[in-house]
Design a protein around this motif. Structure first.
Motif, PDB file in Angstrom:
ATOM      1  N   ALA A  88      -1.322   5.965  -0.034  1.00  0.00           N
ATOM      2  CA  ALA A  88      -1.357   4.601   0.496  1.00  0.00           C
ATOM      3  C   ALA A  88      -0.297   3.743  -0.185  1.00  0.00           C
ATOM      4  CB  ALA A  88      -2.741   3.991   0.308  1.00  0.00           C
ATOM      5  N   ALA A  89      -0.171   3.886  -1.507  1.00  0.00           N
ATOM      6  CA  ALA A  89       0.859   3.142  -2.227  1.00  0.00           C
ATOM      7  C   ALA A  89       2.245   3.509  -1.718  1.00  0.00           C
ATOM      8  CB  ALA A  89       0.744   3.417  -3.730  1.00  0.00           C
ATOM      9  N   ALA A  90       2.450   4.799  -1.418  1.00  0.00           N
ATOM     10  CA  ALA A  90       3.743   5.234  -0.877  1.00  0.00           C
ATOM     11  C   ALA A  90       4.008   4.590   0.476  1.00  0.00           C
ATOM     12  CB  ALA A  90       3.770   6.757  -0.757  1.00  0.00           C
ATOM     13  N   GLY A  91       2.976   4.488   1.316  1.00  0.00           N
ATOM     14  CA  GLY A  91       3.136   3.845   2.615  1.00  0.00           C
ATOM     15  C   GLY A  91       3.502   2.385   2.489  1.00  0.00           C
ATOM     16  N   PHE A  92       2.837   1.666   1.583  1.00  0.00           N
ATOM     17  CA  PHE A  92       3.157   0.255   1.357  1.00  0.00           C
ATOM     18  C   PHE A  92       4.573   0.109   0.799  1.00  0.00           C
ATOM     19  CE2 PHE A  92      -1.232  -0.400   2.100  1.00  0.00           C
ATOM     20  CZ  PHE A  92      -1.503  -1.757   2.156  1.00  0.00           C
ATOM     21  N   TRP A  93       4.963   0.987  -0.121  1.00  0.00           N
ATOM     22  CA  TRP A  93       6.281   0.905  -0.747  1.00  0.00           C
ATOM     23  C   TRP A  93       7.390   1.145   0.275  1.00  0.00           C
ATOM     24  CZ3 TRP A  93      10.327   4.414  -1.477  1.00  0.00           C
ATOM     25  CH2 TRP A  93      11.322   3.990  -2.360  1.00  0.00           C
ATOM     26  N   ILE A  94       7.220   2.154   1.120  1.00  0.00           N
ATOM     27  CA  ILE A  94       8.220   2.437   2.155  1.00  0.00           C
ATOM     28  C   ILE A  94       8.375   1.236   3.077  1.00  0.00           C
ATOM     29  CG2 ILE A  94       8.693   3.850   4.201  1.00  0.00           C
ATOM     30  CD1 ILE A  94       7.352   6.186   2.714  1.00  0.00           C
ATOM     31  N   THR A  95       7.249   0.629   3.430  1.00  0.00           N
ATOM     32  CA  THR A  95       7.286  -0.534   4.317  1.00  0.00           C
ATOM     33  C   THR A  95       8.073  -1.681   3.700  1.00  0.00           C
ATOM     34  OG1 THR A  95       5.149   0.069   5.295  1.00  0.00           O
ATOM     35  CG2 THR A  95       5.863  -2.221   5.536  1.00  0.00           C
ATOM     36  N   PHE A 277      -2.101 -12.798   1.593  1.00  0.00           N
ATOM     37  CA  PHE A 277      -1.424 -11.633   1.035  1.00  0.00           C
ATOM     38  C   PHE A 277       0.085 -11.858   0.924  1.00  0.00           C
ATOM     39  CE2 PHE A 277      -5.305  -9.189   2.120  1.00  0.00           C
ATOM     40  CZ  PHE A 277      -5.440  -8.492   0.933  1.00  0.00           C
ATOM     41  N   LYS A 278       0.661 -12.580   1.864  1.00  0.00           N
ATOM     42  CA  LYS A 278       2.093 -12.879   1.771  1.00  0.00           C
ATOM     43  C   LYS A 278       2.385 -13.753   0.561  1.00  0.00           C
ATOM     44  CE  LYS A 278       3.375 -12.294   6.629  1.00  0.00           C
ATOM     45  NZ  LYS A 278       4.274 -11.164   6.366  1.00  0.00           N
ATOM     46  N   LEU A 285       8.027  -5.876  -4.850  1.00  0.00           N
ATOM     47  CA  LEU A 285       7.765  -4.486  -4.496  1.00  0.00           C
ATOM     48  C   LEU A 285       6.621  -3.900  -5.313  1.00  0.00           C
ATOM     49  CD1 LEU A 285       8.971  -2.498  -2.476  1.00  0.00           C
ATOM     50  CD2 LEU A 285      10.445  -1.628  -4.285  1.00  0.00           C
ATOM     51  N   ILE A 286       6.525  -4.292  -6.579  1.00  0.00           N
ATOM     52  CA  ILE A 286       5.462  -3.751  -7.444  1.00  0.00           C
ATOM     53  C   ILE A 286       4.098  -4.239  -6.979  1.00  0.00           C
ATOM     54  CG2 ILE A 286       4.534  -3.737  -9.783  1.00  0.00           C
ATOM     55  CD1 ILE A 286       7.371  -3.889 -10.836  1.00  0.00           C
ATOM     56  N   ARG A 287       4.007  -5.519  -6.655  1.00  0.00           N
ATOM     57  CA  ARG A 287       2.722  -6.061  -6.194  1.00  0.00           C
ATOM     58  C   ARG A 287       2.299  -5.419  -4.883  1.00  0.00           C
ATOM     59  NH1 ARG A 287       2.253 -12.588  -7.191  1.00  0.00           N
ATOM     60  NH2 ARG A 287       2.524 -12.553  -9.461  1.00  0.00           N
ATOM     61  N   VAL A 288       3.240  -5.227  -3.977  1.00  0.00           N
ATOM     62  CA  VAL A 288       2.921  -4.590  -2.697  1.00  0.00           C
ATOM     63  C   VAL A 288       2.404  -3.172  -2.927  1.00  0.00           C
ATOM     64  CG1 VAL A 288       3.887  -3.744  -0.534  1.00  0.00           C
ATOM     65  CG2 VAL A 288       4.550  -5.994  -1.390  1.00  0.00           C
ATOM     66  N   THR A 289       3.069  -2.430  -3.807  1.00  0.00           N
ATOM     67  CA  THR A 289       2.674  -1.046  -4.077  1.00  0.00           C
ATOM     68  C   THR A 289       1.306  -0.967  -4.727  1.00  0.00           C
ATOM     69  OG1 THR A 289       5.020  -0.495  -4.379  1.00  0.00           O
ATOM     70  CG2 THR A 289       3.413   1.122  -5.143  1.00  0.00           C
ATOM     71  N   ILE A 290       1.046  -1.863  -5.672  1.00  0.00           N
ATOM     72  CA  ILE A 290      -0.269  -1.876  -6.333  1.00  0.00           C
ATOM     73  C   ILE A 290      -1.371  -2.206  -5.326  1.00  0.00           C
ATOM     74  CG2 ILE A 290      -1.681  -3.107  -8.016  1.00  0.00           C
ATOM     75  CD1 ILE A 290       0.804  -3.367  -9.763  1.00  0.00           C
ATOM     76  N   CYS A 344      -7.903  -4.684   5.376  1.00  0.00           N
ATOM     77  CA  CYS A 344      -6.882  -3.649   5.571  1.00  0.00           C
ATOM     78  C   CYS A 344      -5.762  -4.126   6.489  1.00  0.00           C
ATOM     79  CB  CYS A 344      -7.523  -2.381   6.144  1.00  0.00           C
ATOM     80  SG  CYS A 344      -8.594  -1.497   4.982  1.00  0.00           S
ATOM     81  N   PHE A 345      -6.119  -4.754   7.600  1.00  0.00           N
ATOM     82  CA  PHE A 345      -5.095  -5.154   8.569  1.00  0.00           C
ATOM     83  C   PHE A 345      -4.230  -6.282   8.031  1.00  0.00           C
ATOM     84  CE2 PHE A 345      -3.889  -7.610  12.463  1.00  0.00           C
ATOM     85  CZ  PHE A 345      -3.008  -6.667  12.972  1.00  0.00           C
ATOM     86  N   SER A 346      -4.818  -7.190   7.248  1.00  0.00           N
ATOM     87  CA  SER A 346      -4.073  -8.343   6.756  1.00  0.00           C
ATOM     88  C   SER A 346      -3.259  -8.032   5.510  1.00  0.00           C
ATOM     89  CB  SER A 346      -5.042  -9.493   6.447  1.00  0.00           C
ATOM     90  OG  SER A 346      -5.826  -9.819   7.565  1.00  0.00           O
ATOM     91  N   SER A 347      -3.457  -6.875   4.917  1.00  0.00           N
ATOM     92  CA  SER A 347      -2.826  -6.554   3.638  1.00  0.00           C
ATOM     93  C   SER A 347      -1.338  -6.275   3.749  1.00  0.00           C
ATOM     94  CB  SER A 347      -3.518  -5.334   3.019  1.00  0.00           C
ATOM     95  OG  SER A 347      -3.304  -4.184   3.824  1.00  0.00           O
ATOM     96  N   GLY A 348      -0.840  -6.066   4.957  1.00  0.00           N
ATOM     97  CA  GLY A 348       0.551  -5.693   5.141  1.00  0.00           C
ATOM     98  C   GLY A 348       0.750  -4.212   5.344  1.00  0.00           C
ATOM     99  N   ALA A 349      -0.343  -3.470   5.457  1.00  0.00           N
ATOM    100  CA  ALA A 349      -0.252  -2.021   5.686  1.00  0.00           C
ATOM    101  C   ALA A 349       0.330  -1.749   7.068  1.00  0.00           C
ATOM    102  CB  ALA A 349      -1.635  -1.387   5.575  1.00  0.00           C
TER     103      ALA A 349
END
Length: 476
Positions: A88-95, A277-278, A285-290, A344-349
């Motif tokens: 999941a962290a990888a998905g957020f980081w790529i995004t 979340f924004k 990037l670190i906050r998004v990944t965490i 989940c939907f609002s988190s930016g995933a």
């Protein structure tokens, strides 16, 4: 063969009906556009089929990979949860790193492109959405693959328009055709794919008979490709219910009113949480990944021990309908999944909300049907009918596309005989939601995104360079 004229259109949704002259001046040009639409539909159907398979394979691999090690159950569970956090962290980081526009379902991004507000960086959107979406959805988060499939399809249409440089003026039509194909392939519902573009994206879609044919052809080809790989059965294996008596239609109207109230609040909660979340992420990037790691670990845990609170929910719907629980438990589960869906939907995933909304509609509709059966046994013989009606009602109240919701549900459940109660419930939900104010979910998210861009100073890495191969005037 003479080159076709490059027609320009009004931007910003000012032209409501988008009725335009013929786009092409020759019969050969017309046939080329139809051929390109068929190719877009076939490619979109193939990519969406692979996307679905990737999500299922990754999820199964993550859960069962550690079984061969024969470790104690607690350690195995801990490793499975840790794997969920990592992917999941990888998905957020790529995004956040490669394509921020793929966060969420991606449908507002396609709507903005159709309205000429921006271009689609398909060379980034396609691989990033596929990989990041597969990682995030396979972690167990309460997200759907249907919204991402629409964005993937729209990006495929933009890719084909870039490849056919001679027909750059067809970018709008091919993007819309690809988006319709993506939804049709995701739900195995060709009519819903066509109607979604015409009804939900009506302010952006440039309607004429040619563009309508292209969207229809793309949805057809995508569905054929999907059914070649996955079979022709409906997405949901639930019973075929009998037509309820006419005297019970007021119960469906009341259910629609309830969902209309829930729908308008659902949209407001999504917008507020998305803004929260924004503000929290601040493009860090670190906050998004965490954030991704926390959500991945939490819902990987739920997937192991409370599976009803994890994943999009299409698989759960069959279970809920065939083995209904007490109405109080279903209401509690509805509230818990509502909170999970919003988070989940609002988190930016990079995931959608279609499947979670259908699951929420099923739970509350089935609970309502169970109560109604106890109070009015002469009117309600099968509470599951209200579960089917609830699926379409929440979709109609949030997206404000009642006809799409009706057709989507009957295609997914193969319950065509329930169209009348579905119309009653979906229209009731839509009317109440409109009366209470607010905007359709995706339009509101697009507006919020545009306001955020205007209010912040763009950093160098945030500036999107236009596609050198694109003809700016043709995308207007």
């Amino acid at each position: 063969m003479p080159k076709s004229p490059n027609f320009r259109f009004f931007q910003g949704g000012l032209l409501k009906h988008r009725v335009t002259p013929k786009i092409f001046t020759t019969q050969a040009d017309y046939m080329v556009l139809l051929s390109l639409s068929a190719i877009v539909g076939a490619i979109a159907g193939l990519v969406v089929s692979l996307f679905e398979q990737a999500i299922g394979s990754l999820s199964s691999y993550r859960i069962h990979f550690f079984d061969v090690w024969h470790l104690p159950h607690g350690i195995t569970a801990l490793l499975v949860i840790l794997a969920g956090a990592i992917i999941a962290a990888a998905g957020f980081w790529i995004t956040a790193r490669f394509a921020p526009e793929i966060s969420g379902s991606g449908i507002p991004h396609i709507e903005g492109a159709l309205d000429g507000l921006h271009d689609i960086r398909w060379w980034r959107v396609l691989p990033a959405k596929f990989i990041a979406g597969a990682f995030t959805l396979s972690s167990g988060m309460v997200l759907g693959r249907e919204g991402p499939s629409v964005q993937i399809g729209g990006a495929v249409g933009r890719m084909c328009a870039s490849a056919a440089k001679r027909y750059q003026h067809a970018t709008h039509v091919l993007t819309a055709a690809g988006a319709a194909a993506g939804l049709a392939a995701a739900f195995n519902a060709p009519l819903a794919g066509i109607l979604f573009i015409i009804e939900e994206m009506r302010p952006q879609f440039r309607y004429n008979i040619t563009s309508f044919k292209c969207v229809t052809l793309a949805s057809l080809m995508a569905t054929i490709v999907l059914r070649y790989f996955h079979g022709q059965q409906a997405v949901m294996d639930i019973p075929n219910y009998k037509v309820p008596p006419l005297a019970s239609l007021w119960l469906f109207l009341l259910l629609g009113i309830i969902f209309g109230i829930i729908g308008i609040n659902f949209n407001n909660w999504v917008l507020k949480l998305t803004a929260f979340f924004k503000r929290y992420h601040k493009n860090n990037l670190i906050r998004v990944t965490i954030t991704g790691a926390i959500f991945g670990a939490l819902f990987a845990f739920f997937q192991l021990y409370v599976p009803s609170l994890a994943q999009g929910g299409i698989g759960h719907i069959t279970e809920f309908v065939r083995e209904p629980m007490a109405w109080s438990i279903m209401v509690l589960l509805f509230l818990l999944r509502l909170a999970a869906t919003l988070g989940c939907f609002s988190s930016g995933a990079p995931g959608g909300v279609f499947a979670p909304m259908l699951t929420l509609g099923t739970l509350l509709g089935l609970a309502y049907g169970t109560i109604a059966a106890g109070l009015f046994p002469g009117l309600v013989s099968e509470p599951g009918v209200y579960a089917v009606a609830g699926m379409g009602a929440l979709f109609a109240a949030t997206v404000r596309a009642p006809v799409t919701g009706i057709i989507l549900v009957v295609e997914m459940t193969d319950n065509y005989q329930l169209i009348l109660p579905l119309i009653m419930t979906c229209l009731g939900a839509t009317f109440i939601a409109q009366a209470l104010g607010g905007s359709p979910l995706y339009s509101a998210l697009l507006k919020q995104s545009l306001l955020n861009k205007e209010n912040r100073q763009p950093a160098a890495k945030d500036i999107v360079k236009p596609d050198a191969s694109a003809n700016p005037s043709s995308d207007a």
